[in-house]
Design a protein around this motif. Structure first.
Motif, mmCIF file in Angstrom:
data_model
loop_
_atom_site.group_PDB
_atom_site.id
_atom_site.type_symbol
_atom_site.label_atom_id
_atom_site.label_comp_id
_atom_site.label_asym_id
_atom_site.label_seq_id
_atom_site.Cartn_x
_atom_site.Cartn_y
_atom_site.Cartn_z
ATOM 1 N N THR A 14 51.251 -11.531 -53.376
ATOM 2 C CA THR A 14 50.692 -10.894 -52.933
ATOM 3 C C THR A 14 50.719 -8.857 -53.598
ATOM 4 O O THR A 14 52.261 -9.092 -54.061
ATOM 5 C CB THR A 14 51.000 -9.728 -51.070
ATOM 6 O OG1 THR A 14 52.629 -9.389 -51.535
ATOM 7 C CG2 THR A 14 50.819 -11.155 -50.464
ATOM 8 N N LYS B 67 50.379 -1.696 -43.807
ATOM 9 C CA LYS B 67 50.703 -2.794 -42.735
ATOM 10 C C LYS B 67 49.185 -3.624 -43.019
ATOM 11 O O LYS B 67 49.827 -4.786 -42.551
ATOM 12 C CB LYS B 67 51.303 -2.221 -42.004
ATOM 13 C CG LYS B 67 52.784 -3.066 -41.050
ATOM 14 C CD LYS B 67 54.115 -2.774 -41.016
ATOM 15 C CE LYS B 67 54.129 -3.997 -40.422
ATOM 16 N NZ LYS B 67 55.229 -4.154 -41.335
ATOM 17 N N PRO C 288 50.719 -7.649 -43.724
ATOM 18 C CA PRO C 288 51.365 -7.454 -42.441
ATOM 19 C C PRO C 288 52.678 -8.318 -43.177
ATOM 20 O O PRO C 288 53.682 -7.914 -41.757
ATOM 21 C CB PRO C 288 50.787 -8.875 -41.298
ATOM 22 C CG PRO C 288 48.986 -9.543 -42.345
ATOM 23 C CD PRO C 288 48.891 -8.491 -43.481
ATOM 24 N N ASP C 289 52.767 -8.764 -44.239
ATOM 25 C CA ASP C 289 54.031 -9.818 -44.381
ATOM 26 C C ASP C 289 54.881 -9.384 -45.464
ATOM 27 O O ASP C 289 55.583 -9.432 -46.554
ATOM 28 C CB ASP C 289 53.791 -11.626 -44.421
ATOM 29 C CG ASP C 289 53.086 -12.098 -43.389
ATOM 30 O OD1 ASP C 289 53.782 -11.426 -42.387
ATOM 31 O OD2 ASP C 289 52.515 -12.904 -43.746
ATOM 32 N N ASN D 190 56.890 -1.668 -47.439
ATOM 33 C CA ASN D 190 55.949 -2.236 -46.871
ATOM 34 C C ASN D 190 56.292 -3.816 -48.039
ATOM 35 O O ASN D 190 55.197 -4.180 -48.272
ATOM 36 C CB ASN D 190 54.841 -1.897 -46.971
ATOM 37 C CG ASN D 190 54.380 -1.541 -46.001
ATOM 38 O OD1 ASN D 190 53.964 -2.035 -44.568
ATOM 39 N ND2 ASN D 190 53.948 0.465 -46.329
ATOM 40 N N ARG E 169 58.381 -6.914 -50.372
ATOM 41 C CA ARG E 169 59.144 -7.458 -49.379
ATOM 42 C C ARG E 169 59.781 -7.757 -50.478
ATOM 43 O O ARG E 169 60.318 -7.372 -51.829
ATOM 44 C CB ARG E 169 58.190 -8.994 -49.740
ATOM 45 C CG ARG E 169 57.436 -9.484 -48.618
ATOM 46 C CD ARG E 169 56.655 -11.172 -49.294
ATOM 47 N NE ARG E 169 56.265 -11.344 -48.211
ATOM 48 C CZ ARG E 169 55.130 -12.370 -48.611
ATOM 49 N NH1 ARG E 169 55.210 -12.657 -49.608
ATOM 50 N NH2 ARG E 169 54.126 -12.779 -47.089
#
Lengths: 343, 343
Positions: free
Chosen positions: A156, A217, A221-222, A242, A244
């Motif tokens: 992402t 978010k 979402p991930d 936000n 990862r």
């Protein structure tokens, strides 16, 4: 001895604090000889396109020990451009050759270190592209995204200032890799462009979001694997929350900060540890050695229409101060270029 | 079914805001069976040394979606320690073996996932070292410095919280590589230790400096190549101004921020771009796969006295709350350990 003709120039009047204004620059009509001294190793060029880029703003301040020198008050602004060789005392360059690289904001420039100029071989594309997709912003997007972020299919990607000279390319490169990519920009028109022209999966207008972290978010979402940073400040803080685990942040620019007296504080750097993030700054010049490889990669994509490029072209050197100033209010849609002369 | 004996435990009373106090924890005398169920795959250990580490502070807050879970109010604190196996239902572990890894703040702990424990083979060194130089802080210093920073001979290295469990090692590793290394700490005693015991080229007391950036400029007139970040906040801001082009910042901890309601803002991130810096966070676990290699490298140095390690050992499990709290006022000199039992 060479003919002497008039040479319109855009000078910086004085160092700038806060938002730059058109009146921080002035037009001067000077003159120039159309010949360079034979033993000078210099080149005289006629400027065709001038590039307006956010990094130019820090050069308008008085900087001490910074990475780029300040512009010199009373002298022409300096920046990237596309030009045609009028006369050359340098063995590498010949009359009528087209080049891109650092030049002056004037109709004609004497280039004292022409070794830094790139020759333009392919004129099958708009010449102005050499201030953008085939110039400094192109290599910035290529190096910053492919080399620095090591993107993988399925990751992402978030791009801020996404319709700008660099952002629009990063988004399209991310799609070529097979990433999910979301961009933000500052108007409805730009958001439409991101989704409909450049093929971003999603896009949003950051000015309409009360809570940037909540907006991110919603789209991630991930979490975010790769952030291509063009703006800094509050947006960076929201992104950090936000990201990862093992995410990468390519720090290309921080346009939201350039006109402030003091930079905003970034509060969420602890996320670097908890999420093991890598945050890395770079300059286009770091990737100039990859320029040839980049052009070979991107040119077929341009020709097949797989990679698109949107420019905002201001006509005439007189329009240059307004075009540059407009970058900082987001007036431009796409890469801001100034057309000085068609040939 | 196994003898049941008393088990002193240190519980977290409730989530902590601001500076932690001894009274945020309490001693409870519980009891434990000295046998584990045969089909449980668990291990019962007797804790010998417990480790006090700054990363434990964030676990005392209520965190949501953070990388580490919060401690559970009413339950024993959890942390690294050295322990002896009392009973084992796990095929990998036998009675009387020594281990280090995650255990509880109590005299005896039932370890439900003993696969994460490391066996201690070499008892030729103080056992407490497995909470420090041969434990989590050791692998942190090794991975964070050698792997993440890629140091080269002649480079300049700055370490904050330099007399701490990790910092003292980073400084000594930097000297092994042939770097110039400067450390900062919070007392005269610690500064002396850095210079006279650990062989730092220079050291200073950050509490005596009005202007941190000026202090760094004094010790690094040509800038810092590598910053090993343990503190965050204002120090990070000062360091960013003093980094050299292509510098690296290993973000190991930010102890100055852990007790604040809101983290301080960091204002000089633009230096990431202008100096092309890489700033990267990491956790010790990222480098656990290198543990064996690390031990083989460091053990001869310990035996030859080339790498030294200073510990601050508090006696008795009752002293554990005070020892942990002391980390945040810098009361400890060297690695803070709690001796629970000698065997």
């Amino acid at each position: 001895m060479g003919e002497e003709i008039s040479n319109k120039q855009i000078l910086l009047k004085d160092y700038v604090n806060g938002f730059p204004k058109e009146s921080d620059m002035e037009l001067k009509i000077s003159s120039v000889k159309l010949k360079v001294p034979e033993d000078s190793n210099t080149v005289l060029v006629k400027n065709l396109y001038l590039s307006c880029d956010p990094y130019m703003r820090p050069r308008m301040k008085k900087t001490e020990g910074s990475y780029t020198d300040s512009f010199i008050p009373g002298s022409p602004i300096v920046g990237f451009g596309v030009a045609k060789v009028v006369d050359s005392a340098h063995p590498k360059f010949k009359k009528d050759e087209l080049v891109w690289g650092i030049t002056g904001w004037e109709e004609y420039s004497v280039i004292k270190a022409p070794e830094t100029l790139f020759k333009i071989h392919n004129t099958d594309v708009p010449l102005s592209y050499y201030t953008g997709i085939l110039g400094m912003p192109g290599i910035t997007a290529y190096g910053g995204f492919y080399e620095l972020c090591s993107p993988k299919k399925g990751e992402t990607v978030y791009v801020s200032a996404a319709s700008g000279a660099v952002g629009q390319l990063v988004g399209q490169f991310a799609k070529l890799v097979g990433c999910y990519v979301v961009g933000s920009a500052g108007s409805k028109e730009k958001v439409e462009l991101l989704k409909n022209k450049f093929g971003f999966d999603e896009a949003f207008n950051y000015k309409e979001e009360q809570d940037l972290s909540a907006a991110l978010k919603r789209y991630f979402p991930d979490g975010i694997d790769i952030y291509f940073e063009n703006v800094g400040g509050k947006m960076l803080d929201a992104v950090l929350l936000n990201m990862r685990i093992h995410g990468r942040i390519a720090v290309c620019g921080m346009i939201s900060q350039y006109n402030l007296e003091q930079n905003e504080g970034v509060h969420n750097l602890f996320c670097l540890i908890s999420k093991r993030l890598r945050m890395q700054g770079f300059l286009a010049v770091d990737y100039f050695p990859l320029y040839k490889k980049f052009v070979e990669m991107v040119t077929p994509h341009i020709k097949e229409g797989k990679v698109k490029y949107v420019e905002d072209i201001a006509e005439g050197i007189e329009s240059a101060p307004g075009a540059l100033v407009g970058l900082f209010s987001g007036r431009n849609v796409g890469k801001q270029v100034v057309l000085v002369a068609r040939e």
